[in-house]
Scaffold this motif. Structure first.
Motif, PDB file in Angstrom:
ATOM      1  N   GLY A  54     -11.441   1.566 -18.667  1.00 23.25           N
ATOM      2  CA  GLY A  54     -12.562   1.640 -17.747  1.00 23.25           C
ATOM      3  C   GLY A  54     -12.338   0.971 -16.409  1.00 23.25           C
ATOM      4  N   CYS A  55     -11.125   0.521 -16.137  1.00 27.04           N
ATOM      5  CA  CYS A  55     -10.862  -0.030 -14.807  1.00 27.04           C
ATOM      6  C   CYS A  55     -10.670   1.112 -13.824  1.00 27.04           C
ATOM      7  N   GLY A  56     -11.073   0.903 -12.609  1.00 23.45           N
ATOM      8  CA  GLY A  56     -10.723   1.851 -11.574  1.00 23.45           C
ATOM      9  C   GLY A  56      -9.267   1.622 -11.199  1.00 23.45           C
ATOM     10  N   ARG A  57      -8.739   2.505 -10.355  1.00 25.86           N
ATOM     11  CA  ARG A  57      -7.345   2.385  -9.977  1.00 25.86           C
ATOM     12  C   ARG A  57      -7.059   1.036  -9.297  1.00 25.86           C
ATOM     13  N   ILE A  58      -7.994   0.624  -8.462  1.00 23.30           N
ATOM     14  CA  ILE A  58      -7.761  -0.615  -7.722  1.00 23.30           C
ATOM     15  C   ILE A  58      -7.790  -1.814  -8.651  1.00 23.30           C
TER      16      ILE A  58
ATOM     17  N   ARG B 235       3.772   5.940  -7.162  1.00 24.31           N
ATOM     18  CA  ARG B 235       2.871   6.434  -8.200  1.00 24.31           C
ATOM     19  C   ARG B 235       2.195   7.769  -7.887  1.00 24.31           C
ATOM     20  N   LEU B 236       2.156   8.165  -6.642  1.00 20.24           N
ATOM     21  CA  LEU B 236       1.388   9.360  -6.302  1.00 20.24           C
ATOM     22  C   LEU B 236       2.311  10.446  -5.769  1.00 20.24           C
ATOM     23  N   THR B 237       1.883  11.696  -5.980  1.00 20.24           N
ATOM     24  CA  THR B 237       2.614  12.788  -5.339  1.00 20.24           C
ATOM     25  C   THR B 237       1.782  13.286  -4.172  1.00 20.24           C
TER      26      THR B 237
ATOM     27  N   LEU C  34       0.836  -1.201   0.000  1.00 18.60           N
ATOM     28  CA  LEU C  34       0.000   0.000   0.000  1.00 18.60           C
ATOM     29  C   LEU C  34       0.874   1.257   0.000  1.00 18.60           C
TER      30      LEU C  34
ATOM     31  N   GLN D 137      -6.786   1.769 -17.162  1.00 23.30           N
ATOM     32  CA  GLN D 137      -7.748   2.752 -16.651  1.00 23.30           C
ATOM     33  C   GLN D 137      -8.552   3.362 -17.782  1.00 23.30           C
TER      34      GLN D 137
ATOM     35  N   VAL E 165       4.161   2.652 -16.001  1.00 25.53           N
ATOM     36  CA  VAL E 165       2.909   3.322 -15.653  1.00 25.53           C
ATOM     37  C   VAL E 165       1.905   3.185 -16.771  1.00 25.53           C
TER      38      VAL E 165
ATOM     39  N   GLU F 276      -2.204   2.799 -16.913  1.00 26.00           N
ATOM     40  CA  GLU F 276      -3.046   3.865 -17.471  1.00 26.00           C
ATOM     41  C   GLU F 276      -3.941   3.349 -18.568  1.00 26.00           C
TER      42      GLU F 276
ATOM     43  N   ALA G 182       1.878   4.253  -2.979  1.00 32.17           N
ATOM     44  CA  ALA G 182       1.793   5.708  -2.814  1.00 32.17           C
ATOM     45  C   ALA G 182       3.125   6.367  -3.149  1.00 32.17           C
TER      46      ALA G 182
END
Lengths: 298, 310
Positions: free
Chosen positions: A198-202, A119-121, A112, A195, A188, A192, A116
């Protein structure tokens, strides 16, 4: 010593040596002295590493009283004695429970957090990372007293949960940082495009990233398992009843019964190292890739 | 989740879009790790400072209470504390020094190309996975006069039938050092090998063209490349050798007569046997501050070095 050959190479006009030529030059470098410089230290190192291990194997499989240098005929008598008589069967189950639980928790939480990081800022990302790395310098011995008090307050002393929590927390920062590295290695764009479809992030993560992450998960999990499996200090501090001992604690008690039963001691040692050997075979290539200075801890 | 699929046409890399909900997701994801680390690592570290100012001995519950600096005063007068400090310095210095020399040698050997290199690496690194207790087990078997290897060597006429290496003060130290080296050399080699592999082969070839011998190649090509890794590896090894309690605890229990007690081992014994938490915490705080101070000095010195060098 091997200077002559180097001079040969040096005088050859090699502004842009073709590959074959270069290869030949490298081959020629293997002079007698050069080979000695490789195999002599290598042999010495391997003897230093392997003879002690062999010594334990020898004592474990040899009947008591024998002085043969080869464990033949092989006996499992020592294992039976230590597994049943000294309670290693129970310790082994306890150790497995602690190590597997610690593996699962630290790998999941690590994944988890690693996601983060990769992939995330977010604000405070660097602070978070630095804090995670700093924890690697906190010595286990220094945490004995305060952790004991916390677990005492939670009524967890003399429970395997205290070990699971302590081992997990100590290993978690490393799992997280390693996991972030593995996730970063998954392109990445794959995620993407899932996504876009149509997939969600999870779902994108589960369907696309997770399968590619398998080697990483095995590596991170193995590190966590080995570190929890080998932990001794927490176990001896937090656990007081014998039916909850782990293998290292059991081994330390065998060591205490000095001079009595070396066959049992060696057999106990082999039991302690058996699961780790299997995981090590997988994990060692990650060690050398050097993605994990923190994994080389101990 | 809806924000992730809101703009399917333009899709810049995810990392470049720090929208509010994104950051929210991130905090959710790191929350479990943060909570665990705060509760079970940071709070304990802080509580040790407070605990060190209290009388708190599990075996004498009636004496509990605020102690001020009593524990620290006792520590300054504690001869075992000072002796453990000296032994810690000796232990870390000797261990890391030898691991540096031999571990670097092992890494250089394992970095060359030869048949069976993968297997050789796996075998050479295998002590990495072995716990401190198991290291003790193995070396107790080897050092014991009746079961040890010395027994066999003596019966073949090499050396003499020895006494236990671990009962004589003179031999105990080196017996411990060798047992720890068994584990430590591979550790050091692993830390260095990754960096060795990143040295471009062209540089060695260029050095060959210039007629450089093995020593010159090492000093001109290899060393500048791995210097930084060596600084970090020695620091990490020093910290870990300082923290390493398992082997000493089980092999000699700090003996004979406290002569092989490091400061963290003293902490562990105070906590586990004496159950004197107040005094143990004062020892902990002291060890912690000394370790931090020594690491900073070391980094300062070695980074100063590299500035002059370049």
């Amino acid at each position: 010593m091997s200077l002559a050959t180097h001079d040969d190479v040096g005088q050859a006009p090699v502004p842009a040596a073709p590959p074959a030529r270069r290869h030949a030059a490298r081959k020629r470098r293997r002079s007698m002295g050069d080979r000695l410089m490789l195999w002599l230290p290598l042999t010495l190192f391997l003897l230093f590493t392997l003879v002690p291990l062999y010594w334990m194997v020898l004592f474990a499989f040899r009947p008591p009283g024998s002085t043969a240098l080869v464990p033949w005929p092989i006996t499992l008598e020592n294992f039976r004695r230590v597994w049943e008589g000294s309670g290693f069967g129970v310790y082994f189950r306890n150790s497995i429970a602690v190590a597997v639980a610690s593996l699962v928790v630290s790998t999941v939480i690590g994944m988890l957090g690693g996601y983060a990081l990769a992939r995330l800022t977010f604000r405070g990302k660097n602070v978070f990372l630095v804090i995670m790395l700093c924890t690697q310098f906190i010595p286990g011995a220094m945490m004995l007293i305060p952790l004991f008090q916390i677990f005492n307050g939670l009524y967890l002393t003399n429970s395997l949960w205290s070990l699971i929590i302590a081992d997990t927390v100590f290993h978690l920062p490393l799992s997280l940082v390693l996991m972030a590295g593995f996730i970063r290695n998954v392109p990445v764009t794959l995620e993407e495009s899932a996504q876009v479809d149509g997939c969600g992030r999870i779902r994108a993560f589960c369907a696309v990233v997770l399968p590619l992450l398998k080697p990483g998960i095995v590596a991170v999990g193995s590190f966590a398992f080995i570190s929890a499996w080998n932990n001794f200090l927490f176990a001896i501090m937090f656990i007081s009843s014998q039916d909850r001992f782990t293998v290292p604690v059991g081994l330390s008690y065998l060591l205490g019964e000095f001079g009595s039963d070396f066959g049992a001691l060696a057999a106990g040692g082999l039991i302690a190292v058996a699961p780790v050997v299997v995981l090590f075979a997988y994990v060692q290539r990650f060690l050398i890739q050097g993605l994990s200075a923190g994994a080389v801890k101990g | 989740m809806s924000s992730t699929t809101a703009e399917p046409v333009r899709r810049p890399p995810a990392a470049r879009r720090p929208t509010g909900s994104r950051a929210g997701h991130a905090y959710l994801l790191i929350a479990p790790a943060v909570v665990l680390v705060l509760v079970f690592l940071f709070y304990p570290v802080l509580s040790v400072f407070w605990e060190s100012l209290r009388h708190h001995n599990l075996t004498r519950p009636l004496d509990d209470g605020f102690a001020g600096l009593d524990n620290y005063r006792a520590l300054l007068a504690d001869e075992l504390f000072w002796r453990s400090l000296r032994f810690t310095a000796q232990w870390v210095f000797v261990e890391v020094g030898l691991q540096f020399v031999l571990g670097l040698a092992l890494a250089l050997v394992l970095n060359r190309t030869f048949v069976g290199r993968g297997l050789a690496r796996a075998l050479a690194f295998s002590p990495w996975a072995v716990s401190g207790i198991l290291t003790t087990t193995i070396w107790i078997l080897l050092y014991n006069p009746t079961t040890g290897i010395g027994h066999y060597l003596a019966s073949m006429g090499i050396g003499e039938y020895g006494t236990s290496l671990l009962s004589e003060p003179d031999t105990t130290f080196w017996a411990l050092v060798i047992a720890e080296l068994w584990k430590g050399i591979p550790f050091f080699a692993i830390l260095i090998l990754a960096d060795l592999q990143s040295v471009p082969l062209e540089l060695y070839e260029a050095a060959n063209v210039d007629g450089a011998g093995p020593l010159r190649r090492f000093s001109a090509v290899t060393w500048p490349h791995i210097r930084k890794a060596v600084v970090i590896a020695t620091l990490l090894r020093a910290v870990w050798e300082f923290n390493n309690v398992d082997l000493l605890y089980t092999m000699t229990a700090g003996g004979p007569a406290g002569s092989t007690t490091t400061l963290p081992l003293y902490v562990a014994q105070t906590a586990i046997h004496d159950q004197d938490f107040g005094y143990g915490s004062a020892l902990t705080v002291t060890a912690f501050l000394l370790l931090t101070f020594a690491s900073m000095v070391y980094l300062r010195i070695s980074s100063g070095d590299s500035k002059e060098g370049k």
